[in-house]
Scaffold this motif. Structure first.
Motif, mmCIF file in Angstrom:
data_model
loop_
_atom_site.group_PDB
_atom_site.id
_atom_site.type_symbol
_atom_site.label_atom_id
_atom_site.label_comp_id
_atom_site.label_asym_id
_atom_site.label_seq_id
_atom_site.Cartn_x
_atom_site.Cartn_y
_atom_site.Cartn_z
ATOM 1 N N PRO A 77 0.797 -1.230 0.000
ATOM 2 C CA PRO A 77 0.000 0.000 0.000
ATOM 3 C C PRO A 77 0.825 1.274 0.000
ATOM 4 C CG PRO A 77 -0.118 -1.102 2.136
ATOM 5 C CD PRO A 77 0.545 -2.058 1.206
ATOM 6 N N VAL A 78 2.062 1.212 0.503
ATOM 7 C CA VAL A 78 2.919 2.401 0.468
ATOM 8 C C VAL A 78 3.236 2.769 -0.977
ATOM 9 C CG1 VAL A 78 5.095 3.427 1.215
ATOM 10 C CG2 VAL A 78 3.883 1.836 2.730
ATOM 11 N N HIS A 79 3.541 1.763 -1.796
ATOM 12 C CA HIS A 79 3.813 2.021 -3.205
ATOM 13 C C HIS A 79 2.586 2.625 -3.899
ATOM 14 C CE1 HIS A 79 7.251 -1.177 -3.429
ATOM 15 N NE2 HIS A 79 7.643 -0.027 -2.921
ATOM 16 N N ILE A 80 1.401 2.079 -3.626
ATOM 17 C CA ILE A 80 0.186 2.607 -4.251
ATOM 18 C C ILE A 80 -0.060 4.045 -3.818
ATOM 19 C CG2 ILE A 80 -2.322 2.363 -4.403
ATOM 20 C CD1 ILE A 80 -0.742 0.346 -6.067
ATOM 21 N N ALA A 81 0.111 4.338 -2.543
ATOM 22 C CA ALA A 81 -0.068 5.712 -2.064
ATOM 23 C C ALA A 81 0.877 6.662 -2.791
ATOM 24 C CB ALA A 81 0.178 5.780 -0.557
ATOM 25 N N GLU A 82 2.125 6.266 -2.974
ATOM 26 C CA GLU A 82 3.088 7.094 -3.697
ATOM 27 C C GLU A 82 2.697 7.268 -5.158
ATOM 28 O OE1 GLU A 82 7.427 6.336 -1.661
ATOM 29 O OE2 GLU A 82 6.647 4.775 -2.980
ATOM 30 N N GLN A 83 2.361 6.164 -5.813
ATOM 31 C CA GLN A 83 2.087 6.207 -7.254
ATOM 32 C C GLN A 83 0.848 7.034 -7.579
ATOM 33 O OE1 GLN A 83 1.896 2.063 -8.370
ATOM 34 N NE2 GLN A 83 4.006 1.687 -7.687
ATOM 35 N N ILE A 84 -0.208 6.874 -6.787
ATOM 36 C CA ILE A 84 -1.430 7.636 -7.048
ATOM 37 C C ILE A 84 -1.219 9.111 -6.716
ATOM 38 C CG2 ILE A 84 -3.844 7.932 -6.409
ATOM 39 C CD1 ILE A 84 -3.333 5.521 -8.199
ATOM 40 N N ALA A 85 -0.468 9.395 -5.657
ATOM 41 C CA ALA A 85 -0.159 10.789 -5.332
ATOM 42 C C ALA A 85 0.643 11.435 -6.458
ATOM 43 C CB ALA A 85 0.607 10.863 -4.013
ATOM 44 N N GLN A 86 1.632 10.732 -6.966
ATOM 45 C CA GLN A 86 2.426 11.255 -8.074
ATOM 46 C C GLN A 86 1.552 11.512 -9.302
ATOM 47 O OE1 GLN A 86 6.537 9.706 -9.293
ATOM 48 N NE2 GLN A 86 5.204 8.709 -10.801
#
Length: 351
Positions: free
Chosen positions: A83-92
């Protein structure tokens, strides 16, 4: 009413993956030109049934080719990801697109995906709930830290954070009453299943609004999204004839099979929490044309289609995600004509 399109990026026989991408990317630009509100893409793995394993990457590419179109993940299968990766990717993606992201999420269901990632499908719901907690925490809090059953983090200040505040709109794939009520209590709008009947999506919206109101959420500015197979033709007769033609083009066995069914490999039975899928996948998902005409699809001449959409509005939905034929191999020119006719003859009735 808002109108968006659902885009599976399905790989038909004889097409390369690059040809699949080129076809659908052309449609992304065209939907913006026609005045649609959004373009949603599906995540799938290891099968021709959808060739986008990473929706944020694909949508970043579309963001650079469009200016106004909202970009939806339809859906990110949260249990398959950190979920950390998803949070980063969607924020970007939200920053790059100037705040145009709609974050559709779900727990997934395809046994081939979970087994290939070494995950237990019966854990999908719990993994989903915990992953969502992590993502929303990272988007809204500084020094966020999480210790849970499936995920652990250190103290994190996410960089970047989403442009939309408090975060991009979140839509949860749901139609069963217990799931709808669970997320309505948290104020999370639903994204209703295209394979559920009009009656079922009506009950889902009713349950959502009641539960959300009881919990102090909801309101006129809350979007509920319903997905439907959509097709408008100049006459009822042509729409019926085209429906039969489309069915002949639809290779049902490539979608409704053991790989896609939510099977627990340890028992060979439907996985815990997925009883709703039993009839759809293990019995072939076959329905006749009359059933699809009356209970599943938004289809007909413009007058009939507009009436069906008004019914969905009355249920409490404010966005229709239109699947104009993601599982049938239509030539690009015919697909563009289908989109254009709908945009010209149906959308103006709701503007």
């Amino acid at each position: 009413m808002k109108f968006s399109t659902f885009n599976l990026f399905h790989q038909f026989d004889g097409m390369s993956v690059r040809e699949v991408y080129d076809y659908n990317l052309e449609l992304a630009s065209y939907t913006e030109e026609l005045g649609f509100d959004g373009f949603w893409v599906a995540e799938h793995h290891f099968r021709p049934y959808g060739t986008i394993p990473c929706t944020p990457a694909l949508l970043s590419y579309i963001a650079a080719r469009t200016e106004r179109l909202r970009l939806g993940t339809g859906i990110v299968v949260l249990p398959l990801h950190n979920p950390v990766h998803i949070a980063e990717q969607i924020a970007q993606l939200d920053v790059l697109s100037d705040g145009r992201v709609d974050f559709g999420i779900g727990r997934g269901y395809q046994s081939v995906e979970f087994e290939s990632f070494g995950l237990n499908l019966a854990e999908a719901r719990d993994r989903f709930n915990e992953a969502l907690e992590v993502i929303q925490g990272l988007w809204t809090q500084d020094n966020f830290q999480h210790t849970g059953t499936y995920y652990r983090t250190g103290a994190i200040n996410l960089v970047p954070k989403p442009l939309q505040k408090p975060h991009p709109p979140v839509y949860v794939a749901a139609v069963s009453p217990e799931t709808v009520e669970l997320y309505a209590a948290r104020g999370l709008p639903i994204l209703a299943d295209p394979a559920a009947t009009f009656k079922k999506v009506g009950r889902a919206a009713e349950a959502w609004h009641a539960s959300a109101a009881e919990a102090g959420h909801g309101g006129s500015d809350t979007d509920l999204v319903v997905t439907r197979a959509v097709y408008a033709a100049p006459t009822i007769e042509q729409a019926r004839a085209d429906q039969e033609r489309f069915e002949r083009l639809f290779n049902r066995e490539r979608i409704f099979n053991q790989q896609s069914a939510p099977i627990d490999s340890s028992t060979g039975e439907i996985a815990k929490g997925f009883e709703y899928w039993q009839d759809r996948y293990l019995k072939g998902g076959s329905v006749d044309s009359d059933f699809r005409w009356e209970q599943l699809e938004v289809i007909g001449d413009p007058e009939r289609v507009i009436g069906q959409i008004r019914t969905l509005q009355e249920f409490g939905y404010s966005q229709l995600m239109c699947d104009f034929g993601s599982t049938r191999p239509l030539p690009l020119d015919e697909m563009k004509q289908t989109l254009r006719f709908f945009a010209q003859e149906v959308i103006p009735a709701f503007r």
